[in-house]
Motif scaffolding. Structure first.
Motif, short mmCIF file in Angstrom:
data_model
loop_
_atom_site.label_atom_id
_atom_site.label_comp_id
_atom_site.label_asym_id
_atom_site.label_seq_id
_atom_site.Cartn_x
_atom_site.Cartn_y
_atom_site.Cartn_z
N LYS A 170 0.84 -1.18 0.00
CA LYS A 170 0.00 0.00 0.00
C LYS A 170 0.88 1.23 0.00
O LYS A 170 2.08 1.14 0.23
N PHE A 171 0.28 2.37 -0.28
CA PHE A 171 1.04 3.62 -0.26
C PHE A 171 1.51 3.91 1.16
O PHE A 171 0.84 3.57 2.14
N SER A 172 2.64 4.58 1.27
CA SER A 172 3.22 4.86 2.59
C SER A 172 2.28 5.66 3.48
O SER A 172 2.24 5.45 4.68
N PHE A 173 1.49 6.57 2.89
CA PHE A 173 0.58 7.39 3.70
C PHE A 173 -0.57 6.58 4.27
O PHE A 173 -1.27 7.05 5.16
N GLN A 174 -0.77 5.35 3.78
CA GLN A 174 -1.82 4.47 4.30
C GLN A 174 -1.30 3.55 5.41
O GLN A 174 -2.09 2.86 6.02
N MET A 175 0.00 3.56 5.65
CA MET A 175 0.61 2.63 6.60
C MET A 175 0.57 3.16 8.03
O MET A 175 0.72 4.36 8.26
N THR A 176 0.43 2.24 8.97
CA THR A 176 0.58 2.57 10.38
C THR A 176 2.07 2.70 10.68
O THR A 176 2.92 2.28 9.88
N GLU A 178 3.62 -0.71 10.56
CA GLU A 178 3.86 -1.17 9.19
C GLU A 178 5.07 -0.47 8.58
O GLU A 178 5.87 -1.11 7.87
N LYS A 179 5.22 0.80 8.86
CA LYS A 179 6.38 1.53 8.34
C LYS A 179 7.68 0.96 8.91
O LYS A 179 8.65 0.80 8.17
#
Length: 177
Positions: free
Chosen positions: A69-75, A78-79
């Motif tokens: 997923k896109f980085s802005f969608q990650m917790t 997750e990052k």
């Protein structure tokens, strides 16, 4: 058929065509007989180009994550997982490129991955500073840092003037993804 010098390419900018440019260069190199290694950061293993390139002699594609997923969608969790994963993948593909004597290494979206804070730019810089002399390296993504630009032999910026996304048209299979 070995090259005498491997150069470093950066295809960057906000326009469509960075990955397409890198993939085209990979096809050209494979057609010439060069061994090509491709890794796509921040993309799943189902990109349209893979369906064709996996059947091309001299091209090897290293698998990434099945779901992305896109980085802005990650917790934040997750990052953190991605930072560890992508550092490992960079090490894996760069070692493979050297050990198996590949002629071309394409690190698709590595620059975006750095910019998103999911990969250390220093890891990529260290690799470029110690890469095999005859290994051609292609990197794509938005916003390359000065250290990457300094090490590049080619820097081409693709500028968006107009894009269907501005009209609400989402990415289409076979064209944008």
């Amino acid at each position: 058929m070995k090259k005498t010098t491997g150069l470093v390419h950066i295809y960057c900018g906000d326009g469509k065509g960075k990955t397409t440019t890198g993939m085209g260069l990979c096809v050209r190199a494979a057609g010439y007989g060069y061994k090509v290694l491709i890794y796509q950061f921040m993309k799943n293993n189902r990109t349209s180009e893979r369906k064709v390139l996996e059947n091309v002699d001299n091209i090897t594609i290293v698998d990434g994550l099945e779901e992305e997923k896109f980085s802005f969608q990650m917790t934040e969790e997750e990052k953190a997982q991605r930072r560890e994963f992508y550092a490992g993948q960079l090490e894996r593909v760069t070692k493979l490129a050297a050990q198996e004597e590949y002629d071309v290494l394409f690190l698709d979206e590595v620059i975006y991955t750095i910019r998103a804070g999911l990969l250390s730019e220093q890891l990529v810089v260290d690799f470029l500073d110690h890469k095999p002399e005859d290994l051609e390296v292609i990197m794509t993504g938005q916003g390359p840092g000065e250290e990457l630009i300094k090490r590049a032999d080619y820097v081409s910026e693709i500028c968006m003037r107009k894009h269907p996304f501005e009209k609400g048209i989402p990415a289409r299979n076979g064209i944008e993804r």
